[in-house]
Design an enzyme around this catalytic site. Sequence first.
Site, PDB file in Angstrom:
ATOM      1  N   ARG A  27       0.810  -1.203   0.000  1.00 60.50           N
ATOM      2  CA  ARG A  27       0.000   0.000   0.000  1.00 60.50           C
ATOM      3  C   ARG A  27       0.861   1.278   0.000  1.00 60.50           C
ATOM      4  NH1 ARG A  27      -5.335  -1.169   1.261  1.00 60.50           N
ATOM      5  NH2 ARG A  27      -5.668   0.578   2.692  1.00 60.50           N
ATOM      6  N   ASP A 156      -3.188  12.479   8.985  1.00 61.52           N
ATOM      7  CA  ASP A 156      -4.552  12.263   8.515  1.00 61.52           C
ATOM      8  C   ASP A 156      -5.252  13.612   8.544  1.00 61.52           C
ATOM      9  OD1 ASP A 156      -7.393  11.546   8.388  1.00 61.52           O
ATOM     10  OD2 ASP A 156      -6.768   9.499   8.834  1.00 61.52           O
ATOM     11  N   TYR A 170      -8.630   6.780  17.615  1.00 63.03           N
ATOM     12  CA  TYR A 170      -7.769   7.009  16.450  1.00 63.03           C
ATOM     13  C   TYR A 170      -7.562   8.503  16.221  1.00 63.03           C
ATOM     14  CZ  TYR A 170      -6.369   7.427  11.539  1.00 63.03           C
ATOM     15  OH  TYR A 170      -5.711   7.766  10.383  1.00 63.03           O
TER      16      TYR A 170
END
Length: 268
Positions: A27, A156, A170
């Site tokens: 990935r 993120d 998270y």
Amino acid sequence: MTQKTKNIQPLVRTNDPVMLVTGSAKRIGAAIIRAAHEQGYRVIIHCYHSEHEANTLANELNETWANSAVVILADLAVVNDTKALAQFVQTIMQAFGQLDVLVHNASRFYPSPLGSIDQSQWDELFLTNAKAPLLLSQAFYPYLKTQQGCIISLLDIHAHDKPFGNYAVYNMAKAAHRMMVQSLALDMAPDVRVNGVAPGVNILPEADSDQALDSEQQKSIIDSIPMQRIGKPDEIAHSVLYLAQASYVTGEIITVDGGRSLTLAGGS
């Protein structure tokens, strides 16, 4: 706390920079490894569960450039044990004798709905997304300083003001990682630069995973992205390689999300 080393061979080219990418067997991590290798980096592929994929990638790279890729197999929980961490660092440094770029890519990602949050979720999500990046950065700092190197963290877009619904742990861990980037950029300057890349939807969950998305969910996500498509791992790798070479950039976080964060107000 398993540690294994694969594909370490006598060196041929010893002047080329070295990059370690955690969680890089497949990935986005593998895309970063490939892009770095193409630009002349010797690469250290770290993995824990994906040993087969890591060895396949290393063998492929070593066929095009001998002795340029190695695999290190280790649980990132090594950071919880001082002796195990020291051994891990020694194993990494024995691979090529130097380290120029450390990329924090390894990450666990899954929901933690309110009412079901437990200690194991907290420990696992904070280990991979905050604790290990910090303690590994500290452990490798002397070696990166010697090379005037850098650290690059995969973050993120949801780590800053736009939390995922039902992903509280998270979100918190990635937010801590983001602050680590900014804090270490100050603490390690001027010797080591520290930056981050914040993906949006640059790769979909694997089809056989518990996070797999059906076609309707995928369409909904694409509709929310101004660029009207899912991002590509190579586009993350491009930004990582830019930051690896941007000698006057530190403490910065590049968003690579096709504009999604412009329209996203949190939520799913």
